[in-house]
Design a protein around this motif. Structure first.
Motif, PDB file in Angstrom:
ATOM      1  N   MET A   1       0.826  -1.201   0.000  1.00 41.75           N
ATOM      2  CA  MET A   1       0.000   0.000   0.000  1.00 41.75           C
ATOM      3  C   MET A   1       0.866   1.259   0.000  1.00 41.75           C
ATOM      4  N   SER A   2       0.267   2.361  -0.448  1.00 39.51           N
ATOM      5  CA  SER A   2       1.014   3.609  -0.613  1.00 39.51           C
ATOM      6  C   SER A   2       0.100   4.798  -0.338  1.00 39.51           C
ATOM      7  N   PRO A   3       0.680   5.929   0.085  1.00 39.18           N
ATOM      8  CA  PRO A   3      -0.138   7.139   0.253  1.00 39.18           C
ATOM      9  C   PRO A   3      -0.455   7.820  -1.080  1.00 39.18           C
ATOM     10  N   ARG A   4       0.205   7.374  -2.133  1.00 42.55           N
ATOM     11  CA  ARG A   4       0.001   7.992  -3.452  1.00 42.55           C
ATOM     12  C   ARG A   4      -0.450   6.945  -4.456  1.00 42.55           C
ATOM     13  N   PRO A   5      -1.315   7.309  -5.376  1.00 38.05           N
ATOM     14  CA  PRO A   5      -1.782   6.345  -6.373  1.00 38.05           C
ATOM     15  C   PRO A   5      -0.677   5.958  -7.343  1.00 38.05           C
ATOM     16  N   ASN A   6      -0.673   4.700  -7.725  1.00 47.41           N
ATOM     17  CA  ASN A   6       0.215   4.210  -8.782  1.00 47.41           C
ATOM     18  C   ASN A   6      -0.569   4.291 -10.092  1.00 47.41           C
ATOM     19  N   LYS A   7      -0.292   5.306 -10.879  1.00 45.95           N
ATOM     20  CA  LYS A   7      -1.073   5.554 -12.089  1.00 45.95           C
ATOM     21  C   LYS A   7      -0.539   4.794 -13.300  1.00 45.95           C
ATOM     22  N   GLN A   8       0.402   3.898 -13.071  1.00 40.22           N
ATOM     23  CA  GLN A   8       0.864   3.021 -14.142  1.00 40.22           C
ATOM     24  C   GLN A   8       0.287   1.607 -14.009  1.00 40.22           C
ATOM     25  N   LYS A   9      -0.233   1.289 -12.833  1.00 37.41           N
ATOM     26  CA  LYS A   9      -0.747  -0.060 -12.585  1.00 37.41           C
ATOM     27  C   LYS A   9      -2.197  -0.181 -13.055  1.00 37.41           C
ATOM     28  N   GLY A  10      -2.489  -1.254 -13.773  1.00 40.66           N
ATOM     29  CA  GLY A  10      -3.863  -1.553 -14.158  1.00 40.66           C
ATOM     30  C   GLY A  10      -4.416  -0.674 -15.251  1.00 40.66           C
ATOM     31  N   THR A  11      -3.564  -0.114 -16.088  1.00 39.70           N
ATOM     32  CA  THR A  11      -4.025   0.840 -17.107  1.00 39.70           C
ATOM     33  C   THR A  11      -4.238   0.208 -18.477  1.00 39.70           C
ATOM     34  N   ARG A  12      -3.760  -1.015 -18.661  1.00 39.00           N
ATOM     35  CA  ARG A  12      -3.887  -1.650 -19.972  1.00 39.00           C
ATOM     36  C   ARG A  12      -5.300  -2.192 -20.177  1.00 39.00           C
ATOM     37  N   ALA A  13      -5.704  -2.298 -21.429  1.00 40.56           N
ATOM     38  CA  ALA A  13      -7.011  -2.879 -21.740  1.00 40.56           C
ATOM     39  C   ALA A  13      -7.107  -4.298 -21.192  1.00 40.56           C
TER      40      ALA A  13
END
Length: 758
Positions: free
Chosen positions: A735-747
């Motif tokens: 877990m992190s205090p900041r979003p991981n905006k690279q994870k789960g982005t693929r179709a």
């Protein structure tokens, strides 16, 4: 000094963590959660159910008047009885009910006159035990439950006029006092409809102290010395002398079949057990059932909320079946009025519970759902239809044909050992016919011919019906394929499952009622509750495409436009148009005061919506909003829900979400991912496997999932597989205090949608 202060702050979350006694989870439950409610504003609309999981009978202290659905409300200060209840909802009201009440002094049989002041300070409510002090009589009442019986313990003061009043309620009842056996028998017929004319709830009560005096009563009149009465409102009162602190014990059981069956239920379930043993057995049952999930590393409030919600999930539908003298499973049929063999359950609305409650049973308690599926077979054989709302027979409320989801999902997720072919036949029958009392599909001829239920043909809530029928068709399609049905048959339902597209208005980007001539109804106000929708508006129901979110994304113009629309739900002010209802219904008020814009978590249609960001490549927004809802909308307190709890559904949302995933599409193999609430949850499956959900650095600040491994391997998808979880799994969330905006982005990371099915 500054450094010391920071160290202290970092230590506070650790200090607040709950210490979980894994062998005693029942004492974390607050049965009073949600009881601070009223018709105009629901904080749960629950009552403290003193029972065992899925028991046939529940007991509750009664503060409301006879016949009131609000049978216990937290802000009341007087009790009028201790009531056997089967009530699934205050709006549905009760059936199979009677009450018991101790007194001293002058005999008072009328409920208003006999009412006693009480305080929550002198009240103990546990799933397996209830105790309260009745101030006006100096009597303490204690209750311990079994599935079809209960033990009562009354501690009296010194008195030459101590009494116990049995109230069989009005609308037709019977009592008979048998002093030589210290026994009272009787029945109550009071119900809220959906029962045959011969419906009775038979009861038998044994008292461990001889009666000094005993009389039947009716209305407000006591028939001195008369020991039997049949009429509109029957009751009994027994009297005796007591010494200070003297305990009088009652053993009570009931049956929907006969007095003799009630006796049998009592002998089997209580027998010669004393009160403490009955209480301990009930506590053990609760601890065993709750311990299938062990949640660790949360705050005290989070842990108590988790187990209070789980407690609510383990009641409905409740058992309607009994075991005869030869231990055969039998039931009173709420359709034919006959005693028949086999399982039967009652007291649930599939409109609510298909969403998460039944998915949870399929994951954690599949054996009880197997019994429920066998009960559904009997519903169909005896009544001709599958129920959509049972209480205990067909209740004429709500919309949809969601029995299709309940039946299909159970089989698709591994349910076996029952006649699935008869259930599939029942699904086809319900999908193509309009039945009585909300069974089948209202407007089915229009739906099958036009692909939607029109707005202008005098069928209310038509858009909601269309959207739910489309998902139900998907469930039938999936079950038909699993059963090897011919493609010519299953293809019908696959095509119909796309009917949601017929109501999508590209001009507004929302679902909208459509007239028979193919034109959208006008004028259109997306904030109008009811009308084309059910207890909600277009902003709530537009997301009801459980089976094909990708198809909805395509209609809206792609991922970003879809996400913008989702965001708008939280950004818009909580304005509303209540003209359809001519007043502000409680569901509207609950949305208005929640401070989350148009998001109306207090009602079921939108509860899955926070998980839809997963389908559009922005799973961190699901993680954000789901944690917000858990933090803001749930507390282990009398005002702890944000709307009607509804037979375990709103609780199931919390428990699933706390685990870190949710069944957006119940009749599929997938759960949409969120983010776990606890540092660790262990799920013990009935097949002997274990799901371990670890999030060691979880906490109030760390709400985002930075990475996930499953069984030690990196995992990037925004979904979990049900079949994979059943094999046992270890999920490690970082877990992190900041979003991981690279994870789960693929179709490829998006959860299942029918449009992308290969």
């Amino acid at each position: 000094m500054k450094k010391l202060f920071l160290v202290a702050l970092s230590f506070l979350p650790l200090m607040a963590l709950a210490q979980v006694d894994k062998a005693n989870l029942a004492d974390l439950v607050n049965p009073l959660m949600g009881t601070d409610s009223k018709p105009s504003l629901s904080n749960g609309n629950t009552y403290p159910a003193i029972a065992v999981p899925w028991g046939m009978n529940f007991w509750t202290p009664q503060t409301g008047k006879m016949g009131s659905g609000w049978q216990y409300t937290y802000n009341s200060d007087k009790l009028v009885g201790f009531k056997q209840t089967h009530q699934p909802s205050p709006w549905m009201n009760d059936y199979g009910q009677f009450s018991i009440f101790p007194e001293t002094g002058k005999i008072k049989v009328d409920e208003t006159e006999r009412a006693s002041w009480f305080s929550h300070k002198a009240e103990i409510a546990k799933p397996y035990y209830y105790s309260v002090y009745l101030a006006d009589y100096d009597v303490t009442t204690e209750i311990a439950p079994t599935e079809r019986a209960a033990s009562f313990k009354f501690t009296f003061p010194r008195s030459d006029s101590a009494h116990i009043v049995i109230d069989a309620f009005d609308k037709g009842s019977y009592v008979k006092i048998i002093p030589g056996q210290n026994k009272i028998i009787g029945y109550s017929t009071r119900n809220s409809g959906a029962v045959p004319a011969n419906f009775k709830n038979y009861f038998v009560i044994y008292v461990d102290k001889p009666f000094k005096n005993a009389s039947a009563w009716h209305g407000k009149d006591i028939d001195d010395g008369k020991l039997e009465y049949t009429g509109d409102h029957a009751g009994a009162v027994i009297s005796f002398n007591t010494t200070k602190g003297e305990v009088v014990n009652l053993r009570v059981a009931s049956s929907f079949i006969s007095i003799e069956q009630a006796e049998l239920n009592l002998q089997r379930e209580v027998g010669k057990d004393d009160f403490e043993l009955t209480k301990q057995k009930a506590k053990t049952t609760w601890n065993t059932t709750l311990s299938k999930l062990v949640a660790e590393g949360g705050s005290v409030d989070q842990t108590r909320t988790f187990y209070s919600c789980l407690y609510r999930m383990l009641f409905f539908p409740n058992k309607l079946y009994e075991l005869d003298a030869n231990k055969n499973i039998v039931h009173y049929s709420p359709y034919t009025g006959k005693v028949l063999t086999g399982y039967m359950f009652a007291g649930t609305g599939f409109w609510d519970t298909f969403r998460a409650l039944y998915p949870f049973l399929n994951l954690v308690y599949p054996s009880i759902n197997k019994e429920m599926q066998q009960g559904l077979i009997n519903d169909y054989k005896e009544g001709g239809w599958l129920p959509e709302w049972s209480s205990p027979g067909y209740a004429d409320v709500m919309v949809g044909n969601n029995s299709a989801s309940v039946v299909s999902e159970a089989y698709l997720k591994g349910g076996r050992g029952y006649d699935i072919n008869t259930l599939y036949k029942a699904l086809l029958h319900g999908a193509n016919n309009e039945g009585p009392n909300a069974t089948g599909r209202r407007g089915v001829d229009f739906y099958n011919a036009l692909g939607y239920v029109p707005y202008d043909v005098k069928i209310n809530e038509n858009a909601a019906r269309t959207l739910e029928y489309a998902y139900d068709d998907f469930a039938i399609y999936k079950l038909g394929k699993a059963l090897g049905r011919p493609a010519s048959e299953t293809e019908i339902y696959r095509k119909r499952s796309m009917n949601y597209k017929n109501l999508f208005d590209p001009q507004t980007g929302l679902m909208r009622g459509k007239n028979k001539d193919g034109k959208f109804q006008s004028p259109f106000n997306p904030f109008k509750w009811g009308d084309a929708f059910t207890e909600g508006n277009s902003w709530h129901y537009t997301w009801s495409v459980f089976h094909d979110v990708q198809g909805l994304i395509n209609l809206m113009g792609g991922n970003q436009k879809f996400v913008n629309k989702l965001d708008s739900v939280f950004i818009l002010p909580p304005v509303f148009d209540d003209s359809y209802y001519h007043s502000v219904i409680h569901e509207i008020r609950e949305m208005q005061i929640a401070g989350m814009g148009q998001y109306a978590h207090g009602n079921q249609p939108i509860q899955h919506m926070t998980y839809l960001y997963n389908y559009a490549g922005q799973p961190w927004k699901t993680q954000l909003h789901v944690r917000d809802v858990m933090n803001k909308m749930y507390k282990p307190t009398p005002d702890g829900y944000c709307g009607d709890e509804d037979n375990g559904q709103t609780s199931a949302w919390y428990v699933f979400s706390a685990m870190g995933f949710y069944p957006v599409t119940p009749a599929s193999d997938q759960y949409a991912l969120g983010a776990p609430l606890f540092k660790k949850i262990t799920v013990k499956l009935q097949n002997g496997k274990t799901i371990t959900i670890n999030a060691a650095n979880n906490g109030p600040a760390n709400r985002y999932v930075n990475s996930l491994t499953i069984n030690g391997k990196p995992y990037t998808h925004n979904w979990l597989s049900h079949s994979a979880l059943l094999k046992g799994a270890v999920l490690n969330f970082n877990m992190s205090p900041r979003p991981n905006k690279q994870k789960g982005t693929r179709a490829a990371d998006a959860p299942y949608s029918l449009s992308t099915e290969k």
